[in-house]
Design a protein around this motif. Structure first.
Motif, short mmCIF file in Angstrom:
data_model
loop_
_atom_site.label_atom_id
_atom_site.label_comp_id
_atom_site.label_asym_id
_atom_site.label_seq_id
_atom_site.Cartn_x
_atom_site.Cartn_y
_atom_site.Cartn_z
N GLY A 192 0.81 -1.22 0.00
CA GLY A 192 0.00 0.00 0.00
C GLY A 192 0.84 1.26 0.00
O GLY A 192 0.42 2.29 -0.49
N ALA A 193 2.05 1.18 0.53
CA ALA A 193 2.95 2.33 0.55
C ALA A 193 3.96 2.28 -0.58
O ALA A 193 4.56 3.29 -0.92
CB ALA A 193 3.69 2.40 1.89
N LEU A 194 4.18 1.11 -1.15
CA LEU A 194 5.23 0.97 -2.15
C LEU A 194 4.74 1.14 -3.57
O LEU A 194 5.52 1.48 -4.46
CB LEU A 194 5.91 -0.39 -1.99
CG LEU A 194 6.56 -0.62 -0.63
CD1 LEU A 194 7.14 -2.02 -0.56
CD2 LEU A 194 7.62 0.42 -0.35
N VAL A 195 3.46 0.91 -3.82
CA VAL A 195 2.94 0.95 -5.19
C VAL A 195 2.71 2.37 -5.71
O VAL A 195 3.07 2.68 -6.84
CB VAL A 195 1.66 0.09 -5.32
CG1 VAL A 195 1.00 0.28 -6.65
CG2 VAL A 195 2.00 -1.37 -5.10
N PRO A 196 2.13 3.29 -4.93
CA PRO A 196 1.86 4.63 -5.49
C PRO A 196 3.13 5.40 -5.83
O PRO A 196 4.24 4.95 -5.55
CB PRO A 196 1.09 5.34 -4.37
CG PRO A 196 0.69 4.30 -3.41
CD PRO A 196 1.65 3.16 -3.57
N ILE A 197 2.97 6.57 -6.40
CA ILE A 197 4.09 7.42 -6.79
C ILE A 197 4.97 7.75 -5.60
O ILE A 197 6.18 7.92 -5.74
CB ILE A 197 3.57 8.72 -7.47
CG1 ILE A 197 4.71 9.48 -8.13
CG2 ILE A 197 2.82 9.59 -6.48
CD1 ILE A 197 4.24 10.66 -8.97
N THR A 198 4.39 7.76 -4.40
CA THR A 198 5.17 8.04 -3.20
C THR A 198 6.18 6.93 -2.93
O THR A 198 7.29 7.20 -2.46
CB THR A 198 4.24 8.20 -1.99
OG1 THR A 198 3.41 7.04 -1.90
CG2 THR A 198 3.38 9.43 -2.13
#
Length: 155
Positions: A91-97
């Motif tokens: 959930g934290a690794l997939v988005p642009i962030t």
């Protein structure tokens, strides 16, 4: 297999079972959902705010992306994003962030080795494969799309 080998094999299997972490898939999916949802919520808040200033849709998207990347790099520099990623997983690794974090983390880690051999050489250690396979995949899909258009298939 003799008795000694069988005993060693059984002992080794028990050791591996003890050391292998047990994951709760449902808990991990929930955490990823909450983390990714929170990142998207922050992005939507930024987007709504920027849009409310009168900017058009394209500029709103640009500012939202830039601010999300900035926040990710800032949280990485403060040592908070790795904790978020550890708790939230994909959930934290997939988005642009997550991508911004994967570029910033090696840069921060290797800065003591200098600008060239530290940051310059190591900055894309994690993100490099993502960039490479992203470009190759987009090229392949672009070629397939082009060939389908030439064959008269248009969707």
């Amino acid at each position: 297999m003799n008795k000694e080998q069988a005993r060693k094999q059984k002992s080794y299997e028990e050791y591996v079972k003890q050391k292998t972490p047990v994951h709760n898939v449902w808990k991990n999916m929930f955490r990823a959902f909450v983390t990714g949802g929170a990142i998207c919520l922050v992005g939507q808040i930024i987007s709504n705010y920027v849009s409310g200033t009168g900017m058009d849709k394209e500029m709103t998207s640009c500012y939202t992306s830039m601010l999300l990347v900035f926040l990710s790099v800032l949280l990485t520099g403060l040592g908070l994003y790795p904790k978020i990623a550890k708790w939230g997983g994909a959930g934290a690794l997939v988005p642009i962030t997550g991508f911004a974090n994967s570029v910033a983390a090696p840069a921060i880690e290797y800065k003591k080795e200098g600008q060239v051999f530290g940051i310059g050489c190591k900055i894309f250690t994690i993100a490099g494969p993502v960039i490479l396979y992203g470009i190759v995949t987009s090229w392949a899909f672009g070629l397939i799309y082009y060939l389908l258009l030439k064959a008269g298939i248009n969707w």
